[in-house]
Design an enzyme around this catalytic site. Structure first.
Site, PDB file in Angstrom:
ATOM      1  N   GLU A  37      -9.961   2.121   4.029  1.00 51.96           N
ATOM      2  CA  GLU A  37      -9.626   3.360   3.296  1.00 51.96           C
ATOM      3  C   GLU A  37     -10.890   3.952   2.639  1.00 51.96           C
ATOM      4  O   GLU A  37     -11.111   5.160   2.693  1.00 51.96           O
ATOM      5  CB  GLU A  37      -8.574   2.995   2.243  1.00 51.96           C
ATOM      6  CG  GLU A  37      -8.103   4.109   1.348  1.00 51.96           C
ATOM      7  CD  GLU A  37      -7.135   3.546   0.276  1.00 51.96           C
ATOM      8  OE1 GLU A  37      -6.215   2.782   0.627  1.00 51.96           O
ATOM      9  OE2 GLU A  37      -7.333   3.856  -0.908  1.00 51.96           O
ATOM     10  N   LYS A  75      -4.536  -6.725   3.208  1.00 50.24           N
ATOM     11  CA  LYS A  75      -4.428  -5.560   2.319  1.00 50.24           C
ATOM     12  C   LYS A  75      -5.807  -5.175   1.777  1.00 50.24           C
ATOM     13  O   LYS A  75      -6.152  -4.000   1.659  1.00 50.24           O
ATOM     14  CB  LYS A  75      -3.464  -5.866   1.157  1.00 50.24           C
ATOM     15  CG  LYS A  75      -3.479  -4.846   0.013  1.00 50.24           C
ATOM     16  CD  LYS A  75      -3.035  -3.479   0.465  1.00 50.24           C
ATOM     17  CE  LYS A  75      -2.733  -2.450  -0.595  1.00 50.24           C
ATOM     18  NZ  LYS A  75      -3.531  -2.293  -1.760  1.00 50.24           N
ATOM     19  N   HIS A 129      -7.613  -3.430   4.506  1.00 55.75           N
ATOM     20  CA  HIS A 129      -6.986  -2.095   4.589  1.00 55.75           C
ATOM     21  C   HIS A 129      -7.644  -1.168   3.565  1.00 55.75           C
ATOM     22  O   HIS A 129      -8.026  -0.044   3.878  1.00 55.75           O
ATOM     23  CB  HIS A 129      -5.475  -2.227   4.324  1.00 55.75           C
ATOM     24  CG  HIS A 129      -4.810  -0.943   3.931  1.00 55.75           C
ATOM     25  ND1 HIS A 129      -4.956  -0.367   2.685  1.00 55.75           N
ATOM     26  CD2 HIS A 129      -4.006  -0.108   4.623  1.00 55.75           C
ATOM     27  CE1 HIS A 129      -4.279   0.759   2.635  1.00 55.75           C
ATOM     28  NE2 HIS A 129      -3.681   0.938   3.794  1.00 55.75           N
ATOM     29  N   ASN A 130      -7.782  -1.643   2.338  1.00 56.82           N
ATOM     30  CA  ASN A 130      -8.392  -0.811   1.301  1.00 56.82           C
ATOM     31  C   ASN A 130      -9.859  -0.522   1.614  1.00 56.82           C
ATOM     32  O   ASN A 130     -10.353   0.572   1.347  1.00 56.82           O
ATOM     33  CB  ASN A 130      -8.288  -1.483  -0.070  1.00 56.82           C
ATOM     34  CG  ASN A 130      -6.899  -1.352  -0.662  1.00 56.82           C
ATOM     35  OD1 ASN A 130      -5.922  -1.199   0.068  1.00 56.82           O
ATOM     36  ND2 ASN A 130      -6.793  -1.421  -1.968  1.00 56.82           N
ATOM     37  N   SER A 152       0.832  -1.207   0.000  1.00 59.51           N
ATOM     38  CA  SER A 152       0.000   0.000   0.000  1.00 59.51           C
ATOM     39  C   SER A 152       0.860   1.249   0.000  1.00 59.51           C
ATOM     40  O   SER A 152       1.951   1.266   0.547  1.00 59.51           O
ATOM     41  CB  SER A 152      -0.903   0.031   1.227  1.00 59.51           C
ATOM     42  OG  SER A 152      -1.588   1.271   1.265  1.00 59.51           O
TER      43      SER A 152
HETATM   44  P1  NBP Z   1      -1.098  -2.145 -13.939  1.00 58.85           P
HETATM   45  O1  NBP Z   1      -2.022  -2.778 -12.960  1.00 58.85           O
HETATM   46  O2  NBP Z   1      -1.604  -1.049 -14.785  1.00 58.85           O
HETATM   47  O3  NBP Z   1      -0.516  -3.305 -14.892  1.00 58.85           O
HETATM   48  C1  NBP Z   1       0.354  -3.005 -15.935  1.00 58.85           C
HETATM   49  C2  NBP Z   1       1.477  -4.005 -15.986  1.00 58.85           C
HETATM   50  O4  NBP Z   1       0.971  -5.338 -16.172  1.00 58.85           O
HETATM   51  C3  NBP Z   1       2.420  -3.749 -17.161  1.00 58.85           C
HETATM   52  O5  NBP Z   1       3.726  -4.020 -16.747  1.00 58.85           O
HETATM   53  C4  NBP Z   1       1.929  -4.749 -18.188  1.00 58.85           C
HETATM   54  O6  NBP Z   1       2.881  -5.097 -19.159  1.00 58.85           O
HETATM   55  C5  NBP Z   1       1.643  -5.910 -17.290  1.00 58.85           C
HETATM   56  N1  NBP Z   1       0.861  -6.984 -17.920  1.00 58.85           N
HETATM   57  C6  NBP Z   1      -0.427  -7.017 -18.304  1.00 58.85           C
HETATM   58 BR1  NBP Z   1      -1.581  -5.618 -18.168  1.00 58.85          BR
HETATM   59  N2  NBP Z   1      -0.798  -8.186 -18.838  1.00 58.85           N
HETATM   60  C7  NBP Z   1       0.301  -8.943 -18.802  1.00 58.85           C
HETATM   61  C8  NBP Z   1       0.566 -10.261 -19.209  1.00 58.85           C
HETATM   62  N3  NBP Z   1      -0.393 -11.043 -19.728  1.00 58.85           N
HETATM   63  N4  NBP Z   1       1.822 -10.731 -19.082  1.00 58.85           N
HETATM   64  C9  NBP Z   1       2.794  -9.961 -18.552  1.00 58.85           C
HETATM   65  N5  NBP Z   1       2.599  -8.692 -18.117  1.00 58.85           N
HETATM   66  C10 NBP Z   1       1.366  -8.188 -18.256  1.00 58.85           C
HETATM   67  O7  NBP Z   1       0.236  -1.642 -13.200  1.00 58.85           O
HETATM   68  P2  NBP Z   1       0.393  -0.826 -11.825  1.00 58.85           P
HETATM   69  O8  NBP Z   1      -0.612   0.266 -11.686  1.00 58.85           O
HETATM   70  O9  NBP Z   1       1.843  -0.507 -11.747  1.00 58.85           O
HETATM   71  O10 NBP Z   1       0.044  -1.899 -10.697  1.00 58.85           O
HETATM   72  C11 NBP Z   1       0.754  -3.140 -10.575  1.00 58.85           C
HETATM   73  C12 NBP Z   1       0.077  -3.977  -9.510  1.00 58.85           C
HETATM   74  O11 NBP Z   1       0.145  -3.274  -8.258  1.00 58.85           O
HETATM   75  C13 NBP Z   1      -1.406  -4.225  -9.765  1.00 58.85           C
HETATM   76  O12 NBP Z   1      -1.749  -5.500  -9.315  1.00 58.85           O
HETATM   77  C14 NBP Z   1      -2.088  -3.180  -8.938  1.00 58.85           C
HETATM   78  O13 NBP Z   1      -3.404  -3.551  -8.559  1.00 58.85           O
HETATM   79  C15 NBP Z   1      -1.162  -3.110  -7.727  1.00 58.85           C
HETATM   80  N6  NBP Z   1      -1.210  -1.855  -6.975  1.00 58.85           N
HETATM   81  C16 NBP Z   1      -1.301  -0.674  -7.595  1.00 58.85           C
HETATM   82  C17 NBP Z   1      -1.317   0.500  -6.863  1.00 58.85           C
HETATM   83  C18 NBP Z   1      -1.395   1.829  -7.533  1.00 58.85           C
HETATM   84  O14 NBP Z   1      -1.475   2.839  -6.816  1.00 58.85           O
HETATM   85  N7  NBP Z   1      -1.362   1.889  -8.860  1.00 58.85           N
HETATM   86  C19 NBP Z   1      -1.212   0.448  -5.479  1.00 58.85           C
HETATM   87  C20 NBP Z   1      -1.081  -0.773  -4.871  1.00 58.85           C
HETATM   88  C21 NBP Z   1      -1.076  -1.923  -5.624  1.00 58.85           C
HETATM   89  P3  NBP Z   1       2.929  -4.283 -20.550  1.00 58.85           P
HETATM   90  O15 NBP Z   1       3.716  -3.050 -20.241  1.00 58.85           O
HETATM   91  O16 NBP Z   1       3.641  -5.200 -21.456  1.00 58.85           O
HETATM   92  O17 NBP Z   1       1.531  -4.003 -20.950  1.00 58.85           O
END
Ligand code: NBP
Length: 483
Positions: free
Chosen positions: A194, A187, A190-191, A133
């Protein structure tokens, strides 16, 4: 600088905003980090923009990535939750050996984590579902991390994860939560908390704006002041910032030009679904999720605004004692927030019992103090509450919080009455107060519900004065018989 020839301490797969920031955070703490992304452009961009910040081993293929990890291999997956995570797990598992560790740092559903952990264990691999988080800023500078999975694997990943987590009073905001899905479950809740926290802040704003007639600037000052007391927290702090912001294009308060339809990605909804399955009333979180849903149905709202009668009760005039009203709202916010946390902790306790996780609530209050979105000073009080009584039936019974409630409850009732008279929506303030009164009530109407259930479905009931189950012969002579 990229370093070739030496193996990486850990690897990160998925270099969107979260993954690249976690990889940088790891590198900043002296870890050599292998990095891989399905489309190579993101890997190149990370190295081009931030390669100088530490030791990165960029990989073009998943084979190259796995080969660049020291043993036991540690691969942290930061890709979209769901099918993408399953796909990456398979690719890694096919290339890994006994004792290697896959860490899923995404927002995965805990039941998926339970399934994945079992499947990986059958293949001799360790699987760690780690809730992270703090959003992108936390990922870079220190998130709160909630790792689950086998205790054995925590020995190999714990020190690494603790080194990049936020630190409060010398304690890292990361600790082993429990087996398989425990980290992602915690987690998720937690959300959910939130969601409730944001909604009660929203309700307080709405009352100050539309009951007390205050402008966003003035309300920003109120939140700033509140942030110096019991309500001190990241969310109250950023609320003051958002309310003080002016829109550059129109000069209006930014909050007035933002469409009032809230989005959601699903973890709040999951928290409520899990609570329904566990039979735990998380009314605050539930109402917060529904409030977002109501706000988001713009078509329905267009049809209803101005077309539903408000009633004719005269509203209250707040102007006469605005300061008291503001203080009442602060107390209503604090009380509703306490209820939301108490309910969230109830859900974690129930989940822990259901799945045999042995989650220690003190750990959560401790690691949520920094890095994460719900970080707040009052979490110290929650740690103290569980320190003095680990088996606390409800947080609200802890002597400190109980004492707080004595101070808060009159204000809370006044605010709910005022808002209700004025027709202003306060779903979490009001439902939390009803929940609180439900907990306090000596008798609940459930006796009547049991009577009704017995009438139409012969579901039987228990009596207050003797043991056993009973049924009234409703369609006969209405004698009572033992069931
Ligand atoms: P995203 O949730 O937007 O996912 C994008 C990533 O997933 C890219 O690296 C993309 O690769 C990859 N991907 C996908 Br889509 N399909 C794929 C596949 N079939 N094989 C391999 N890679 C694949 O990214 P994020 O916002 O950085 O979040 C990452 C994780 O962290 C998620 O689970 C999210 O829920 C969690 N999270 C996010 C936050 C936040 O604030 N954003 C906070 C806490 C947790 P590509 O570049 O090749 O498309």
């Amino acid at each position: 600088m990229s370093t070739h020839g030496s193996l990486a301490h850990i690897g990160v797969v998925g270099l969107a905003v979260m993954g690249s920031n976690i990889a940088r955070n790891l590198a900043h703490h002296g870890h050599r980090v292998a990095v891989f992304n399905r489309s190579h452009g993101k890997t190149e961009a990370l190295i081009a923009d931030h390669g100088h910040e530490g030791e990165f081993l960029p990989a073009q293929t998943i084979d190259e990535f796995v080969a660049s990890l020291e043993r036991p291999r540690r691969a942290l997956i930061m890709v979209q939750a769901g099918a993408a995570t399953d796909a990456v797990i398979e690719q890694l598992a096919d290339r890994m050996d006994d004792g290697d560790i896959i860490i899923d740092g995404g927002n995965s559903l805990y039941t998926d984590t339970i399934r994945r952990e079992k499947a990986m264990a059958a293949r001799g691999l360790h699987f760690v579902g780690a809730g992270i988080s703090g959003g992108e800023e936390g990922a870079l500078n220190g998130p709160a991390i909630m790792p689950g999975g086998p205790a054995e694997s925590y020995k190999h990943v714990g020190p690494l994860l603790e080194s990049i987590a936020a630190v409060v009073d010398g304690t890292p905001c990361c600790t082993h939560i429990g087996p398989d899905g425990a980290g992602h479950f915690v987690k998720m809740v937690h959300n959910g908390i939130e969601y409730a926290d944001m909604q009660v802040i929203g309700e307080a704003y709405h009352l100050l704006r539309y009951a007390a007639g205050m402008e966003p600037d003035a309300i920003a000052r109120v939140f700033k002041k509140w942030n110096t007391g019991d309500l001190n927290s990241y969310l109250v702090e950023i609320t003051a910032e958002v309310l003080a912001q002016k829109d550059a294009a129109t000069g209006k308060p930014l909050v007035d030009v933002i469409v009032d339809a809230a989005g959601q990605k699903g973890t709040g909804r999951w928290t409520v679904k899990a609570a329904l399955d566990l039979g735990i009333p998380v009314t605050g979180i539930g109402e917060a999720v529904f409030a977002r849903a109501l706000s988001g149905d713009l078509a329905q709202r267009r049809a209803t605004v101005g077309n539903l009668p408000a009633g004719t009760l005269p509203g209250e005039v707040i102007n006469s004692d605005k300061d008291r009203f503001i203080e009442d709202v602060r107390r209503a916010l604090y009380a509703s927030k306490l209820v939301a946390y108490a309910q969230g902790f109830d859900e974690i306790k129930a989940g822990s019992e259901e799945y045999g996780w042995n989650v220690d609530p003190r750990d959560l209050a401790t690691i949520w103090r920094g890095g994460c979105i719900i970080r707040a000073t009052f979490l110290n009080r929650i740690t103290e509450a569980y320190d003095s009584d680990p088996g606390l039936a409800s947080l609200l019974l802890d002597p400190y919080f109980n004492g707080e409630m004595t101070e808060l409850v009159d204000s809370w009732r006044r605010v709910v009455v005022t808002a209700t008279r004025m027709g202003l929506p306060i779903p979490v303030f009001a439902s939390s107060l009803s929940y609180y009164d439900g907990l306090r009530a000596e008798r609940l109407p459930a006796c009547l519900i049991q009577g009704q259930r017995d009438y139409f479905g012969a579901h039987t009931y228990r009596r207050t004065d003797k043991d056993g189950s009973f049924h009234t012969l409703w369609n006969d002579d209405r004698r009572e018989v033992e069931a």
